[in-house]
Design an enzyme around this catalytic site. Structure first.
Site, PDB file in Angstrom:
ATOM      1  N   HIS A  72       1.245   5.524  19.526  1.00 53.78           N
ATOM      2  CA  HIS A  72       1.936   6.174  18.417  1.00 53.78           C
ATOM      3  C   HIS A  72       1.269   7.510  18.106  1.00 53.78           C
ATOM      4  O   HIS A  72       0.063   7.572  17.865  1.00 53.78           O
ATOM      5  CB  HIS A  72       1.889   5.276  17.165  1.00 53.78           C
ATOM      6  CG  HIS A  72       2.885   4.159  17.200  1.00 53.78           C
ATOM      7  ND1 HIS A  72       3.352   3.548  16.070  1.00 53.78           N
ATOM      8  CD2 HIS A  72       3.515   3.562  18.248  1.00 53.78           C
ATOM      9  CE1 HIS A  72       4.236   2.621  16.404  1.00 53.78           C
ATOM     10  NE2 HIS A  72       4.348   2.599  17.719  1.00 53.78           N
ATOM     11  N   TYR A 200       4.653   3.701   5.870  1.00 50.59           N
ATOM     12  CA  TYR A 200       3.918   3.219   4.684  1.00 50.59           C
ATOM     13  C   TYR A 200       4.702   3.695   3.466  1.00 50.59           C
ATOM     14  O   TYR A 200       4.932   4.903   3.317  1.00 50.59           O
ATOM     15  CB  TYR A 200       2.510   3.821   4.643  1.00 50.59           C
ATOM     16  CG  TYR A 200       1.557   3.336   5.705  1.00 50.59           C
ATOM     17  CD1 TYR A 200       1.589   3.835   7.008  1.00 50.59           C
ATOM     18  CD2 TYR A 200       0.582   2.376   5.408  1.00 50.59           C
ATOM     19  CE1 TYR A 200       0.697   3.399   7.980  1.00 50.59           C
ATOM     20  CE2 TYR A 200      -0.316   1.930   6.386  1.00 50.59           C
ATOM     21  CZ  TYR A 200      -0.242   2.452   7.667  1.00 50.59           C
ATOM     22  OH  TYR A 200      -1.132   2.006   8.618  1.00 50.59           O
ATOM     23  N   PRO A 292      -6.268  -3.622   4.224  1.00 47.33           N
ATOM     24  CA  PRO A 292      -5.648  -3.261   5.516  1.00 47.33           C
ATOM     25  C   PRO A 292      -4.811  -1.978   5.478  1.00 47.33           C
ATOM     26  O   PRO A 292      -4.316  -1.552   6.497  1.00 47.33           O
ATOM     27  CB  PRO A 292      -4.796  -4.471   5.867  1.00 47.33           C
ATOM     28  CG  PRO A 292      -4.681  -5.269   4.643  1.00 47.33           C
ATOM     29  CD  PRO A 292      -5.793  -4.908   3.741  1.00 47.33           C
ATOM     30  N   LYS A 296      -8.202  -0.377   9.332  1.00 44.99           N
ATOM     31  CA  LYS A 296      -9.589  -0.146   9.759  1.00 44.99           C
ATOM     32  C   LYS A 296     -10.379  -1.411  10.068  1.00 44.99           C
ATOM     33  O   LYS A 296     -11.432  -1.331  10.696  1.00 44.99           O
ATOM     34  CB  LYS A 296     -10.331   0.631   8.654  1.00 44.99           C
ATOM     35  CG  LYS A 296      -9.830   2.050   8.497  1.00 44.99           C
ATOM     36  CD  LYS A 296     -10.183   2.915   9.689  1.00 44.99           C
ATOM     37  CE  LYS A 296      -9.306   4.148   9.777  1.00 44.99           C
ATOM     38  NZ  LYS A 296      -8.604   4.221  11.067  1.00 44.99           N
ATOM     39  N   TYR A 384      -7.337   8.399   9.875  1.00 48.24           N
ATOM     40  CA  TYR A 384      -6.473   7.315  10.358  1.00 48.24           C
ATOM     41  C   TYR A 384      -6.716   7.048  11.852  1.00 48.24           C
ATOM     42  O   TYR A 384      -6.799   5.896  12.262  1.00 48.24           O
ATOM     43  CB  TYR A 384      -5.002   7.660  10.119  1.00 48.24           C
ATOM     44  CG  TYR A 384      -4.060   6.492  10.335  1.00 48.24           C
ATOM     45  CD1 TYR A 384      -3.466   6.259  11.575  1.00 48.24           C
ATOM     46  CD2 TYR A 384      -3.787   5.604   9.286  1.00 48.24           C
ATOM     47  CE1 TYR A 384      -2.616   5.184  11.775  1.00 48.24           C
ATOM     48  CE2 TYR A 384      -2.926   4.522   9.481  1.00 48.24           C
ATOM     49  CZ  TYR A 384      -2.348   4.322  10.730  1.00 48.24           C
ATOM     50  OH  TYR A 384      -1.512   3.239  10.924  1.00 48.24           O
TER      51      TYR A 384
HETATM   52  P1  FAS Z   1     -12.952 -12.678  12.301  1.00 50.53           P
HETATM   53  O1  FAS Z   1     -12.808 -13.226  10.911  1.00 50.53           O
HETATM   54  O2  FAS Z   1     -11.744 -12.240  13.046  1.00 50.53           O
HETATM   55  O3  FAS Z   1     -13.660 -13.781  13.235  1.00 50.53           O
HETATM   56  C1  FAS Z   1     -14.714 -14.559  12.728  1.00 50.53           C
HETATM   57  C2  FAS Z   1     -14.825 -15.804  13.577  1.00 50.53           C
HETATM   58  O4  FAS Z   1     -15.953 -16.551  13.088  1.00 50.53           O
HETATM   59  C3  FAS Z   1     -13.600 -16.711  13.468  1.00 50.53           C
HETATM   60  O5  FAS Z   1     -13.121 -17.065  14.738  1.00 50.53           O
HETATM   61  C4  FAS Z   1     -14.113 -17.931  12.694  1.00 50.53           C
HETATM   62  O6  FAS Z   1     -13.513 -19.138  13.137  1.00 50.53           O
HETATM   63  C5  FAS Z   1     -15.603 -17.904  13.024  1.00 50.53           C
HETATM   64  N1  FAS Z   1     -16.390 -18.586  11.984  1.00 50.53           N
HETATM   65  C6  FAS Z   1     -16.244 -18.493  10.642  1.00 50.53           C
HETATM   66  N2  FAS Z   1     -17.088 -19.348  10.027  1.00 50.53           N
HETATM   67  C7  FAS Z   1     -17.776 -19.996  11.024  1.00 50.53           C
HETATM   68  C8  FAS Z   1     -18.769 -20.999  11.040  1.00 50.53           C
HETATM   69  N3  FAS Z   1     -19.200 -21.544   9.901  1.00 50.53           N
HETATM   70  N4  FAS Z   1     -19.243 -21.430  12.232  1.00 50.53           N
HETATM   71  C9  FAS Z   1     -18.786 -20.895  13.394  1.00 50.53           C
HETATM   72  N5  FAS Z   1     -17.834 -19.942  13.446  1.00 50.53           N
HETATM   73  C10 FAS Z   1     -17.340 -19.509  12.266  1.00 50.53           C
HETATM   74  N6  FAS Z   1      -7.376  -5.639   9.838  1.00 50.53           N
HETATM   75  C11 FAS Z   1      -6.565  -4.604  10.144  1.00 50.53           C
HETATM   76  O7  FAS Z   1      -7.046  -3.615  10.698  1.00 50.53           O
HETATM   77  N7  FAS Z   1      -5.223  -4.664   9.831  1.00 50.53           N
HETATM   78  C12 FAS Z   1      -4.661  -5.768   9.236  1.00 50.53           C
HETATM   79  O8  FAS Z   1      -3.463  -5.801   8.967  1.00 50.53           O
HETATM   80  C13 FAS Z   1      -5.469  -6.866   8.917  1.00 50.53           C
HETATM   81  N8  FAS Z   1      -4.935  -8.002   8.350  1.00 50.53           N
HETATM   82  C14 FAS Z   1      -5.776  -9.054   8.033  1.00 50.53           C
HETATM   83  C15 FAS Z   1      -5.278 -10.223   7.434  1.00 50.53           C
HETATM   84  C16 FAS Z   1      -6.133 -11.291   7.108  1.00 50.53           C
HETATM   85  C17 FAS Z   1      -5.577 -12.550   6.456  1.00 50.53           C
HETATM   86  C18 FAS Z   1      -7.516 -11.188   7.369  1.00 50.53           C
HETATM   87  C19 FAS Z   1      -8.462 -12.308   6.984  1.00 50.53           C
HETATM   88  C20 FAS Z   1      -8.017 -10.032   7.962  1.00 50.53           C
HETATM   89  C21 FAS Z   1      -7.150  -8.958   8.308  1.00 50.53           C
HETATM   90  N9  FAS Z   1      -7.620  -7.801   8.920  1.00 50.53           N
HETATM   91  C22 FAS Z   1      -6.830  -6.751   9.238  1.00 50.53           C
HETATM   92  C23 FAS Z   1      -8.986  -7.654   9.233  1.00 50.53           C
HETATM   93  C24 FAS Z   1      -9.239  -8.386  10.537  1.00 50.53           C
HETATM   94  O9  FAS Z   1      -8.419  -7.883  11.546  1.00 50.53           O
HETATM   95  C25 FAS Z   1     -10.706  -8.274  10.793  1.00 50.53           C
HETATM   96  O10 FAS Z   1     -11.183  -6.956  10.597  1.00 50.53           O
HETATM   97  C26 FAS Z   1     -11.094  -8.762  12.148  1.00 50.53           C
HETATM   98  O11 FAS Z   1     -10.587 -10.059  12.323  1.00 50.53           O
HETATM   99  C27 FAS Z   1     -12.613  -8.707  12.209  1.00 50.53           C
HETATM  100  O12 FAS Z   1     -12.999  -9.430  13.302  1.00 50.53           O
HETATM  101  P2  FAS Z   1     -14.321 -10.337  13.251  1.00 50.53           P
HETATM  102  O13 FAS Z   1     -15.429  -9.545  12.645  1.00 50.53           O
HETATM  103  O14 FAS Z   1     -14.466 -10.878  14.621  1.00 50.53           O
HETATM  104  O15 FAS Z   1     -14.012 -11.495  12.196  1.00 50.53           O
HETATM  105  C1  PHB Z   2      -0.095  -4.450  11.171  1.00 54.82           C
HETATM  106  O1  PHB Z   2       0.750  -4.131  12.035  1.00 54.82           O
HETATM  107  O2  PHB Z   2      -0.433  -5.629  10.965  1.00 54.82           O
HETATM  108  C2  PHB Z   2      -0.722  -3.361  10.328  1.00 54.82           C
HETATM  109  C3  PHB Z   2      -0.562  -2.038  10.712  1.00 54.82           C
HETATM  110  C4  PHB Z   2      -1.144  -1.044   9.944  1.00 54.82           C
HETATM  111  C5  PHB Z   2      -1.865  -1.382   8.813  1.00 54.82           C
HETATM  112  C6  PHB Z   2      -2.031  -2.720   8.447  1.00 54.82           C
HETATM  113  C7  PHB Z   2      -1.451  -3.717   9.213  1.00 54.82           C
HETATM  114  O3  PHB Z   2      -2.424  -0.397   8.051  1.00 54.82           O
END
Ligand code: FAS
Ligand code: PHB
Length: 389
Positions: A72, A200, A292, A296, A384
């Site tokens: 994009h 957005y 989100p 980032k 961004y």
């Molecule tokens: P993660 O949370 O992905 O991974 C952590 C891992 O540790 C998991 O697999 C978990 O099972 C494991 N873990 C946890 N507790 C444990 C324990 N006690 N023992 C062993 N393992 C354990 N980011 C964006 O950029 N855009 C978005 O739209 C966006 N939407 C999101 C929506 C939600 C609901 C959440 C929670 C996050 C969102 N994020 C978004 C942020 C997300 O993408 C994170 O930045 C990304 O998953 C970070 O990756 P990790 O640091 O690997 O953490």
């Molecule tokens: C998504 O596609 O999940 C998404 C994209 C951009 C954002 C947040 C979420 O800023």
């Protein structure tokens, strides 16, 4: 059991770090409390910065991402019934890639399985020990047996609710937090995206985001009160609401359909300092959370991994501790800039109930200024697409 680095967490942080360590001949074990399918069932991020793309290429797991990811060159802001495009590529020379976190995680898991590196899933009560000394270890329970893994370092890639950050409470940990008074209701649907780029939307009824995963799969979000429950939102109610919040032409052309995933995520800004405690490092969501709005979260996990891997590679290669000593400060400099950007995008695009009509008018004025100022658009675009590592 013994390894050089125990990685707690098999999300993007843990998998990217594990892949780089394995590629460099540094033995590592990833351990997670759930299994592969559970992790892949979580629908999360969608936009990759050039740094994260580069890391996937360095790992050698980027082939499908380049084949299926969507480059994009811009995104649009909609406000006051109009739309303005932020021309990322024109303003910064860089694009972003739309490629779901689920697919990136799948690629990394497949790559790890092919490499033969060890991953332990469904591990209970994972606990880091003795990381203040030179001989840390991690224990976990499986099938009623407590196991121990001795190591040189522990990478806490276990997300916001993981055991790593809680293990360092009271050991000089400082946290900074802002919780937003709303959440994002997200819907994934197998319908074609309404636009070829992301939109957005700032609207008096609340924020909305039109995103995508592929030419046939869309991801949409609307801002909702924290008191809302996902089961209160029918698909029809969701589609009606998002079409109220986007410009008329967008609403008219939006293809709707049954949701294949629907969930509400709370929004917070959070940073833990420092990110290193002896032989334990906090990485990704274990160390920080962003709303989100700026896309980032996943991308900050990638830059943390970049910095920590550089330090560990230096430690095992040149026997220098300089890189691991510098990890926390280096990572936090980039983290705080992304926290600021994500906070500013959230403050600009969402409806804050306490700010009333005045707050809405001020946001619309800032967006109107942004649409008329190339320097202001360039500043937004630089943040961004991702600041340099
Ligand atoms: P993660 O949370 O992905 O991974 C952590 C891992 O540790 C998991 O697999 C978990 O099972 C494991 N873990 C946890 N507790 C444990 C324990 N006690 N023992 C062993 N393992 C354990 N980011 C964006 O950029 N855009 C978005 O739209 C966006 N939407 C999101 C929506 C939600 C609901 C959440 C929670 C996050 C969102 N994020 C978004 C942020 C997300 O993408 C994170 O930045 C990304 O998953 C970070 O990756 P990790 O640091 O690997 O953490
Ligand atoms: C998504 O596609 O999940 C998404 C994209 C951009 C954002 C947040 C979420 O800023």
């Amino acid at each position: 059991m013994r390894t050089q680095v125990v990685i707690i967490g098999s999300g993007p942080s843990g998998l990217m770090l594990g892949a780089l360590l394995s590629k460099s001949g540094i033995d590592n074990i990833i351990i997670d409390r759930v299994d592969r399918d559970y992790i892949l069932g979580r629908i999360r991020a969608g936009v990759l910065e050039v740094g994260a793309i580069g890391l996937m290429d360095r790992i050698g797991a980027g082939e499908r991402m380049h084949r299926e990811g969507l480059l994009h060159d811009g995104f649009s802001l909609s406000f006051s019934g109009r739309r303005h495009r932020i021309a990322l590529k024109e303003l910064t020379g860089t694009s972003v890639m739309v490629y779901g976190q689920t697919e990136l995680t799948r690629d990394l898991m497949d790559h790890r399985e092919q490499s033969g590196a060890k991953t332990i899933y469904n591990a209970g009560n994972v606990t880091p020990h003795e990381f203040d000394g030179e001989k840390p270890y991690v224990t976990y329970e499986r099938d009623g047996v407590t196991h121990r893994i001795d190591c040189d370092f522990i990478a806490g890639c276990d997300g916001y609710h993981g055991p790593s950050r809680s293990a360092v409470q009271g050991k000089g940990l400082q946290t900074y937090e802002k919780v937003y008074p709303f959440g994002w209701l997200g819907v994934l649907a197998d319908v074609p995206p309404v636009h070829h780029e992301l939109i957005y939307a700032n609207h008096a009824r609340g924020f909305a985001l039109c995103s995508q995963r592929s030419p046939t799969r869309s991801r949409y979000y609307v801002q909702v009160p924290l008191t809302d429950k996902v089961e209160e939102w029918s698909d029809d109610a969701f589609w009606d609401e998002i079409r109220r919040r986007v410009p008329e032409d967008v609403a008219q052309s939006m293809v709707t359909g049954p949701s294949i995933e629907k969930s509400i995520a709370p929004l917070r800004s959070f940073v833990a300092e420092p990110l290193r405690f002896g032989r334990l490092f906090l990485v990704g969501d274990a160390g920080h959370i962003v709303p989100p709005t700026g896309a980032k979260g996943l991308n900050l996990a990638a830059s943390d991994v970049h910095y920590l891997f550089a330090g560990l590679e230096e430690f095992y290669g040149e026997k220098s501790k300089a890189g691991i000593d510098a990890y926390s400060a280096r990572a936090l400099r980039r983290i705080w800039k992304a926290e600021r950007f994500s906070w500013s995008m959230t403050m600009l695009m969402h409806r804050f109930p306490d700010d009333g009509e005045f707050g809405q008018k001020v946001q619309e004025a800032e967006l109107d200024y942004l649409a008329s100022s190339v320097p202001a658009q360039t500043a937004m675009a630089e943040n961004y697409v991702g600041l340099p590592y």
